[in-house]
Motif scaffolding. Structure first.
Motif, PDB file in Angstrom:
ATOM      1  N   ILE A 100       0.828  -1.204   0.000  1.00  0.00           N
ATOM      2  CA  ILE A 100       0.000   0.000   0.000  1.00  0.00           C
ATOM      3  C   ILE A 100       0.863   1.255   0.000  1.00  0.00           C
ATOM      4  CG2 ILE A 100      -1.658   1.334   1.378  1.00  0.00           C
ATOM      5  CD1 ILE A 100      -2.949  -1.273   2.199  1.00  0.00           C
ATOM      6  N   ILE A 101       2.025   1.201   0.647  1.00  0.00           N
ATOM      7  CA  ILE A 101       2.896   2.365   0.722  1.00  0.00           C
ATOM      8  C   ILE A 101       3.221   2.893  -0.671  1.00  0.00           C
ATOM      9  CG2 ILE A 101       5.252   3.105   1.287  1.00  0.00           C
ATOM     10  CD1 ILE A 101       5.112   1.511   3.790  1.00  0.00           C
ATOM     11  N   GLY A 102       3.386   1.990  -1.637  1.00  0.00           N
ATOM     12  CA  GLY A 102       3.732   2.390  -2.994  1.00  0.00           C
ATOM     13  C   GLY A 102       2.630   3.128  -3.730  1.00  0.00           C
ATOM     14  N   GLN A 103       1.404   3.139  -3.190  1.00  0.00           N
ATOM     15  CA  GLN A 103       0.293   3.813  -3.853  1.00  0.00           C
ATOM     16  C   GLN A 103       0.405   5.333  -3.777  1.00  0.00           C
ATOM     17  OE1 GLN A 103      -3.360   2.359  -2.159  1.00  0.00           O
ATOM     18  NE2 GLN A 103      -3.244   0.382  -3.196  1.00  0.00           N
ATOM     19  N   GLY A 104       1.169   5.848  -2.852  1.00  0.00           N
ATOM     20  CA  GLY A 104       1.367   7.294  -2.780  1.00  0.00           C
ATOM     21  C   GLY A 104       0.550   8.006  -1.730  1.00  0.00           C
ATOM     22  N   MET A 105      -0.232   7.281  -0.927  1.00  0.00           N
ATOM     23  CA  MET A 105      -1.058   7.930   0.083  1.00  0.00           C
ATOM     24  C   MET A 105      -0.205   8.632   1.135  1.00  0.00           C
ATOM     25  SD  MET A 105      -4.118   8.639   0.967  1.00  0.00           S
ATOM     26  CE  MET A 105      -5.210   8.986   2.331  1.00  0.00           C
ATOM     27  N   LEU A 106       0.917   8.015   1.517  1.00  0.00           N
ATOM     28  CA  LEU A 106       1.737   8.588   2.581  1.00  0.00           C
ATOM     29  C   LEU A 106       2.324   9.939   2.190  1.00  0.00           C
ATOM     30  CD1 LEU A 106       3.679   5.624   4.244  1.00  0.00           C
ATOM     31  CD2 LEU A 106       1.632   6.812   5.013  1.00  0.00           C
ATOM     32  N   SER A 107       2.608  10.140   0.898  1.00  0.00           N
ATOM     33  CA  SER A 107       3.160  11.426   0.474  1.00  0.00           C
ATOM     34  C   SER A 107       2.122  12.533   0.568  1.00  0.00           C
ATOM     35  CB  SER A 107       3.687  11.341  -0.960  1.00  0.00           C
ATOM     36  OG  SER A 107       2.639  11.153  -1.885  1.00  0.00           O
ATOM     37  N   ARG A 108       0.853  12.157   0.704  1.00  0.00           N
ATOM     38  CA  ARG A 108      -0.229  13.127   0.812  1.00  0.00           C
ATOM     39  C   ARG A 108      -0.605  13.407   2.264  1.00  0.00           C
ATOM     40  NH1 ARG A 108      -0.552  10.346  -3.828  1.00  0.00           N
ATOM     41  NH2 ARG A 108      -1.533  11.275  -5.666  1.00  0.00           N
ATOM     42  N   MET A 109       0.092  12.764   3.202  1.00  0.00           N
ATOM     43  CA  MET A 109      -0.240  12.900   4.613  1.00  0.00           C
ATOM     44  C   MET A 109       0.903  13.543   5.392  1.00  0.00           C
ATOM     45  SD  MET A 109      -1.871   9.083   5.194  1.00  0.00           S
ATOM     46  CE  MET A 109      -2.362   9.403   6.891  1.00  0.00           C
ATOM     47  N   LEU A 110       0.556  14.258   6.446  1.00  0.00           N
ATOM     48  CA  LEU A 110       1.535  14.776   7.393  1.00  0.00           C
ATOM     49  C   LEU A 110       1.474  13.901   8.639  1.00  0.00           C
ATOM     50  CD1 LEU A 110       0.994  18.649   7.138  1.00  0.00           C
ATOM     51  CD2 LEU A 110       2.770  17.262   6.057  1.00  0.00           C
ATOM     52  N   LEU A 111       2.595  13.283   8.984  1.00  0.00           N
ATOM     53  CA  LEU A 111       2.645  12.373  10.126  1.00  0.00           C
ATOM     54  C   LEU A 111       3.083  13.154  11.365  1.00  0.00           C
ATOM     55  CD1 LEU A 111       4.413   9.340   8.395  1.00  0.00           C
ATOM     56  CD2 LEU A 111       1.966   9.820   8.572  1.00  0.00           C
ATOM     57  N   ILE A 112       2.137  13.419  12.242  1.00  0.00           N
ATOM     58  CA  ILE A 112       2.412  14.202  13.455  1.00  0.00           C
ATOM     59  C   ILE A 112       2.727  13.248  14.594  1.00  0.00           C
ATOM     60  CG2 ILE A 112       1.594  16.038  14.956  1.00  0.00           C
ATOM     61  CD1 ILE A 112       1.667  16.736  11.936  1.00  0.00           C
ATOM     62  N   HIS A 113       3.959  13.303  15.072  1.00  0.00           N
ATOM     63  CA  HIS A 113       4.377  12.374  16.128  1.00  0.00           C
ATOM     64  C   HIS A 113       4.098  12.958  17.507  1.00  0.00           C
ATOM     65  CE1 HIS A 113       7.555  10.490  18.794  1.00  0.00           C
ATOM     66  NE2 HIS A 113       6.824   9.479  18.391  1.00  0.00           N
ATOM     67  N   GLY A 114       3.350  12.186  18.326  1.00  0.00           N
ATOM     68  CA  GLY A 114       3.114  12.571  19.714  1.00  0.00           C
ATOM     69  C   GLY A 114       4.248  12.039  20.574  1.00  0.00           C
ATOM     70  N   ARG A 115       5.036  12.919  21.108  1.00  0.00           N
ATOM     71  CA  ARG A 115       6.231  12.493  21.838  1.00  0.00           C
ATOM     72  C   ARG A 115       5.955  12.077  23.283  1.00  0.00           C
ATOM     73  NH1 ARG A 115       8.144  16.324  18.184  1.00  0.00           N
ATOM     74  NH2 ARG A 115       9.936  15.614  16.974  1.00  0.00           N
ATOM     75  N   GLY A 116       4.713  11.838  23.627  1.00  0.00           N
ATOM     76  CA  GLY A 116       4.393  11.387  24.979  1.00  0.00           C
ATOM     77  C   GLY A 116       3.928  12.528  25.862  1.00  0.00           C
ATOM     78  N   GLN A 117       3.660  12.208  27.128  1.00  0.00           N
ATOM     79  CA  GLN A 117       3.137  13.170  28.077  1.00  0.00           C
ATOM     80  C   GLN A 117       4.132  14.276  28.376  1.00  0.00           C
ATOM     81  OE1 GLN A 117       1.896  11.180  31.645  1.00  0.00           O
ATOM     82  NE2 GLN A 117      -0.232  11.679  31.351  1.00  0.00           N
ATOM     83  N   ARG A 118       3.697  15.524  28.263  1.00  0.00           N
ATOM     84  CA  ARG A 118       4.544  16.647  28.646  1.00  0.00           C
ATOM     85  C   ARG A 118       4.358  16.982  30.126  1.00  0.00           C
ATOM     86  NH1 ARG A 118       2.762  20.794  24.079  1.00  0.00           N
ATOM     87  NH2 ARG A 118       0.820  19.675  24.455  1.00  0.00           N
ATOM     88  N   MET A 119       3.186  16.709  30.654  1.00  0.00           N
ATOM     89  CA  MET A 119       2.907  16.922  32.076  1.00  0.00           C
ATOM     90  C   MET A 119       1.802  15.968  32.512  1.00  0.00           C
ATOM     91  SD  MET A 119       0.710  20.475  32.032  1.00  0.00           S
ATOM     92  CE  MET A 119       1.987  21.385  31.182  1.00  0.00           C
ATOM     93  N   LYS A 120       1.754  15.680  33.797  1.00  0.00           N
ATOM     94  CA  LYS A 120       0.738  14.778  34.341  1.00  0.00           C
ATOM     95  C   LYS A 120      -0.404  15.602  34.932  1.00  0.00           C
ATOM     96  CE  LYS A 120       3.505  10.666  35.351  1.00  0.00           C
ATOM     97  NZ  LYS A 120       3.878   9.677  36.395  1.00  0.00           N
ATOM     98  N   LEU A 121      -1.602  15.358  34.420  1.00  0.00           N
ATOM     99  CA  LEU A 121      -2.814  16.015  34.924  1.00  0.00           C
ATOM    100  C   LEU A 121      -3.838  14.939  35.230  1.00  0.00           C
ATOM    101  CD1 LEU A 121      -3.088  18.995  32.402  1.00  0.00           C
ATOM    102  CD2 LEU A 121      -2.354  19.121  34.774  1.00  0.00           C
ATOM    103  N   THR A 122      -4.124  14.749  36.488  1.00  0.00           N
ATOM    104  CA  THR A 122      -5.070  13.702  36.878  1.00  0.00           C
ATOM    105  C   THR A 122      -6.419  13.932  36.224  1.00  0.00           C
ATOM    106  OG1 THR A 122      -3.947  13.556  39.013  1.00  0.00           O
ATOM    107  CG2 THR A 122      -6.109  12.518  38.836  1.00  0.00           C
TER     108      THR A 122
END
Length: 215
Positions: free
Chosen positions: A71-93
């Motif tokens: 599926i990667i070769g179809q070109g869909m990924l080049s049309r997407m922006l992959l936003i990486h969530g780097r984990g919790q920045r702070m703990k809020l109960t």
């Protein structure tokens, strides 16, 4: 013909390895003048100016389930922006609610965008020069998996310029907007590799990409 897809679990919407659906979505993504199709025992489908936007979430594991190697070769990924969530920045109960004044400000701005932004976006001459310099630069991500992304980077940059201009209630894109959009996009691209993890990466991928570029 406009549709906005919001899928907190992207795999629930796209399915696992659903090549046919992703291929159709890829064709719609390019905003063709019209889209037609015909299903068994039903009338023909006709969509004028299909315009698709999508916001979806996935872990690296479910992402690999959705986008198999074929599926990667179809070109869909080049049309997407992959936003990486780097984990919790702070703990809020229990996260506090959005302050009423801020919520009202956001709603008023969105309402103003909807009612006052009409017609085509325009570029100032200086903004065009800035876009031209960015487009012709040699900037790339040092990850061969995103080689095809750069053929569409200008499209992503222009879309981001439009979003920023609209949020500022103007249809004129100036140099300041272009530089802000490019800064946001460049920062986002730094996390692309982390978003994919080791998915689709191999020891020989970098060498293979170099050979393909030289051939």
């Amino acid at each position: 013909s406009e549709v906005y897809i919001r899928a907190s679990e992207l795999e629930d919407f796209l399915g696992s390895g659903n090549a046919g659906f992703i291929s159709s979505l890829t064709n719609l993504w390019d905003n063709p003048p019209y889209y037609t199709d015909r299903f068994k025992n039903s009338k023909s489908l006709y969509i004028p100016n299909p315009t698709v936007n999508m916001l979806g979430g996935a872990t690296t594991t479910t992402f690999a389930n959705i986008f198999s190697a074929s599926i990667i070769g179809q070109g869909m990924l080049s049309r997407m922006l992959l936003i990486h969530g780097r984990g919790q920045r702070m703990k809020l109960t229990i996260p506090p609610p959005l302050p009423p004044q801020l919520k009202l400000l956001i709603l008023e701005n969105l309402r103003a965008v909807r009612t006052s932004i009409n017609g085509p976006m325009t570029l100032t001459p200086v903004a065009y020069e800035a876009l031209d310099d960015i487009y012709n630069s040699n900037y790339e991500i040092a990850d061969s998996r995103f080689a095809s992304y750069f053929s569409r980077r200008l499209d992503h940059l222009l879309k981001l310029c439009i979003v920023i201009a609209a949020s500022e209630l103007t249809t004129e894109i100036d140099e300041e907007i272009v530089l802000l959009a490019n800064t946001i996009l460049t920062y986002t691209e730094l996390g692309f590799s982390e978003a994919l993890g080791e998915f689709g990466k191999s020891k020989s991928s970098e060498v293979t990409n170099i050979v393909q570029d030289l051939s």
